[in-house]
Design a protein around this motif. Structure first.
Motif, PDB file in Angstrom:
ATOM      1  N   ALA A   1       0.836  -1.210   0.000  1.00  0.00           N
ATOM      2  CA  ALA A   1       0.000   0.000   0.000  1.00  0.00           C
ATOM      3  C   ALA A   1       0.869   1.258   0.000  1.00  0.00           C
ATOM      4  O   ALA A   1       0.576   2.231  -0.695  1.00  0.00           O
ATOM      5  N   THR A   2       1.980   1.201   0.752  1.00  0.00           N
ATOM      6  CA  THR A   2       2.853   2.375   0.842  1.00  0.00           C
ATOM      7  C   THR A   2       3.517   2.686  -0.492  1.00  0.00           C
ATOM      8  O   THR A   2       3.493   3.825  -0.968  1.00  0.00           O
TER       9      THR A   2
ATOM     10  N   THR B   1       5.683   4.551  -6.182  1.00  0.00           N
ATOM     11  CA  THR B   1       7.024   3.984  -6.358  1.00  0.00           C
ATOM     12  C   THR B   1       6.950   2.697  -7.164  1.00  0.00           C
ATOM     13  O   THR B   1       7.585   2.556  -8.210  1.00  0.00           O
ATOM     14  N   GLY B   2       6.163   1.713  -6.659  1.00  0.00           N
ATOM     15  CA  GLY B   2       5.882   0.481  -7.403  1.00  0.00           C
ATOM     16  C   GLY B   2       7.093  -0.331  -7.796  1.00  0.00           C
ATOM     17  O   GLY B   2       7.498  -0.348  -8.958  1.00  0.00           O
ATOM     18  N   TYR B   3       7.690  -1.065  -6.825  1.00  0.00           N
ATOM     19  CA  TYR B   3       8.876  -1.873  -7.130  1.00  0.00           C
ATOM     20  C   TYR B   3       8.555  -3.113  -7.961  1.00  0.00           C
ATOM     21  O   TYR B   3       9.421  -3.669  -8.618  1.00  0.00           O
ATOM     22  N   GLY B   4       7.343  -3.592  -7.895  1.00  0.00           N
ATOM     23  CA  GLY B   4       6.958  -4.753  -8.689  1.00  0.00           C
ATOM     24  C   GLY B   4       7.239  -6.077  -8.033  1.00  0.00           C
ATOM     25  O   GLY B   4       7.065  -7.139  -8.652  1.00  0.00           O
ATOM     26  N   ASP B   5       7.671  -6.111  -6.766  1.00  0.00           N
ATOM     27  CA  ASP B   5       7.931  -7.380  -6.086  1.00  0.00           C
ATOM     28  C   ASP B   5       6.644  -8.024  -5.592  1.00  0.00           C
ATOM     29  O   ASP B   5       6.570  -9.232  -5.419  1.00  0.00           O
ATOM     30  N   ILE B   6       5.616  -7.236  -5.341  1.00  0.00           N
ATOM     31  CA  ILE B   6       4.294  -7.762  -4.987  1.00  0.00           C
ATOM     32  C   ILE B   6       3.325  -7.253  -6.053  1.00  0.00           C
ATOM     33  O   ILE B   6       3.195  -6.033  -6.258  1.00  0.00           O
ATOM     34  N   VAL B   7       2.644  -8.178  -6.721  1.00  0.00           N
ATOM     35  CA  VAL B   7       1.759  -7.794  -7.829  1.00  0.00           C
ATOM     36  C   VAL B   7       0.432  -8.518  -7.700  1.00  0.00           C
ATOM     37  O   VAL B   7       0.365  -9.654  -7.213  1.00  0.00           O
ATOM     38  N   PRO B   8      -0.660  -7.859  -8.121  1.00  0.00           N
ATOM     39  CA  PRO B   8      -1.957  -8.543  -8.157  1.00  0.00           C
ATOM     40  C   PRO B   8      -2.035  -9.405  -9.418  1.00  0.00           C
ATOM     41  O   PRO B   8      -1.697  -8.961 -10.517  1.00  0.00           O
TER      42      PRO B   8
ATOM     43  N   LEU C   1     -10.527   0.743  -6.755  1.00  0.00           N
ATOM     44  CA  LEU C   1     -10.382   1.184  -5.365  1.00  0.00           C
ATOM     45  C   LEU C   1      -9.004   1.770  -5.070  1.00  0.00           C
ATOM     46  O   LEU C   1      -8.879   2.891  -4.590  1.00  0.00           O
ATOM     47  N   VAL C   2      -7.951   0.997  -5.367  1.00  0.00           N
ATOM     48  CA  VAL C   2      -6.614   1.432  -5.008  1.00  0.00           C
ATOM     49  C   VAL C   2      -6.187   2.657  -5.823  1.00  0.00           C
ATOM     50  O   VAL C   2      -5.598   3.600  -5.290  1.00  0.00           O
ATOM     51  N   THR C   3      -6.507   2.651  -7.106  1.00  0.00           N
ATOM     52  CA  THR C   3      -6.119   3.791  -7.946  1.00  0.00           C
ATOM     53  C   THR C   3      -6.789   5.091  -7.493  1.00  0.00           C
ATOM     54  O   THR C   3      -6.107   6.124  -7.364  1.00  0.00           O
ATOM     55  N   PRO C   4      -8.123   5.123  -7.238  1.00  0.00           N
ATOM     56  CA  PRO C   4      -8.710   6.362  -6.693  1.00  0.00           C
ATOM     57  C   PRO C   4      -8.095   6.767  -5.359  1.00  0.00           C
ATOM     58  O   PRO C   4      -7.887   7.964  -5.099  1.00  0.00           O
ATOM     59  N   LEU C   5      -7.777   5.773  -4.501  1.00  0.00           N
ATOM     60  CA  LEU C   5      -7.140   6.095  -3.228  1.00  0.00           C
ATOM     61  C   LEU C   5      -5.745   6.682  -3.445  1.00  0.00           C
ATOM     62  O   LEU C   5      -5.313   7.573  -2.704  1.00  0.00           O
ATOM     63  N   ARG C   6      -5.051   6.194  -4.485  1.00  0.00           N
ATOM     64  CA  ARG C   6      -3.728   6.745  -4.792  1.00  0.00           C
ATOM     65  C   ARG C   6      -3.852   8.217  -5.201  1.00  0.00           C
ATOM     66  O   ARG C   6      -3.059   9.056  -4.776  1.00  0.00           O
TER      67      ARG C   6
END
Length: 334
Positions: A55-56, A62-69, A81-86
């Motif tokens: 989430a951070t 930043t988006g390192y890409g180590d955790i991806v949906p 949801l996440v994009t509007p929150l961003r």
């Protein structure tokens, strides 16, 4: 400066920090509840700490890409949801800049609207003891607070005036541009309560040059400077030191007389000294037959005493200077 509710910087920062934390917490919960739809390159499992980490870095773009949906539901949550929150999170981060820009736009709009609607208002130059007392008297007479504009060179004094509901202008009233910012050229009355006599003379000259029809009332400390103010264009000049000295002398000779005089010039308590039109019912009557205690009659450009033989009976165009018991029921001439 316009009247506004003051909010401290600490409160503003605290509010923004609280909103940012709420957005972050909401994102963490969304990711953690759907943790099965995310893939971690480190251990293939997404813990609460991993959800907080994702989430951070996501909200900060930043988006390192180590955790991806990778599941459909996780990707849909990221889109809706996440994009509007961003976006909300970024708005909060740059909120100070946006607030400054928005505040400037809002102030410009308020200023433009205020200038377009302001007519026949009252400008008070100087918001010291004299200016503040004049403003309170005008409010007591029923003048709306939005019809009074304060000019003073001190920003702190103007802020105090705006806190009381007035519109304030910071600047030297001897300058044309400062009076123009207060729309003095369209004012009906201009009250000059400067601290110095020379300043009062310069303000009077400048104001009269801008507005030929306004009624200018000026205060002066020394009696010898009163003729200068009248020559500069003041319709009425009040000598503050002489007036205070007379009240002191009256109070010394008779404290009761001094108290009554102070009551007469203090609007809204006990007895008020007022100027009002003659009502239809009073036309043709003698001054002593009026309900109020008539002191003088203004007939045209003449000011006649109540016992002047030229008064005779009251006429419809007369105006009465009378002692009236304080209250809202002033005659209106109807």
């Amino acid at each position: 400066m316009f009247p506004r509710q003051a909010i401290g910087p600490l409160v503003q920062v605290s509010r923004r920090l609280a909103m940012a934390l709420l957005v972050l917490l909401a994102t963490v919960l969304i990711v953690y509840l759907d943790r099965g739809g995310y893939h971690d390159n480190a251990d293939d499992a997404v813990s609460f700490l991993d959800a907080l980490y994702y989430a951070t870095v996501t909200l900060s773009t930043t988006g390192y890409g180590d955790i991806v949906p990778y599941s459909v539901s996780a990707r849909l949550c990221n889109v809706f949801l996440v994009t509007p929150l961003r976006v909300i999170f970024l708005i909060i981060l740059v909120g100070t800049t946006l607030e400054v820009l928005t505040e400037r736009t809002r102030e410009q709009w308020r200023l433009k609207r205020w200038r377009s609607t302001l007519r026949d208002h009252i400008v008070i130059v100087g918001y010291g003891t004299k200016g503040r007392s004049a403003a309170q008297t005008l409010l007591g007479r029923g003048i709306p607070v939005e019809k009074i504009v304060i000019i003073d060179p001190s920003p702190k004094v103007v802020q105090a005036a705006t806190a009381e509901g007035f519109v304030g202008v910071v600047g030297d009233a001897t300058r044309n541009d400062v009076l123009l910012r207060a729309e003095a050229e369209r004012a009906k009355e201009i009250v000059i309560a400067a601290q110095r006599d020379d300043t009062a003379v310069l303000v009077t000259l400048t104001a009269r040059q801008l507005n030929k029809r306004a009624n200018i009332v000026a205060s002066v400390r020394e009696e010898e400077n009163a003729p200068l103010l009248r020559q500069s264009g003041a319709n009425a000049v009040i000598t503050s030191s002489s007036a205070a000295g007379r009240l002191l002398g009256l109070s010394m000779l008779s404290p009761s007389v001094g108290q009554v005089m102070d009551d007469l010039i203090t609007y809204g308590s006990g007895l008020d000294l007022i100027e009002r039109p003659v009502t239809k019912a009073e036309v043709g009557k003698a001054p002593r037959d009026v309900s109020d205690l008539v002191v003088s009659i203004k007939r045209g450009h003449r000011l006649l005493s109540f016992d002047d033989p030229d008064v005779g009976t009251l006429q419809f165009a007369d105006r009465l200077i009378a002692i009236h018991r304080a209250g809202p029921d002033l005659p209106t001439g109807e």
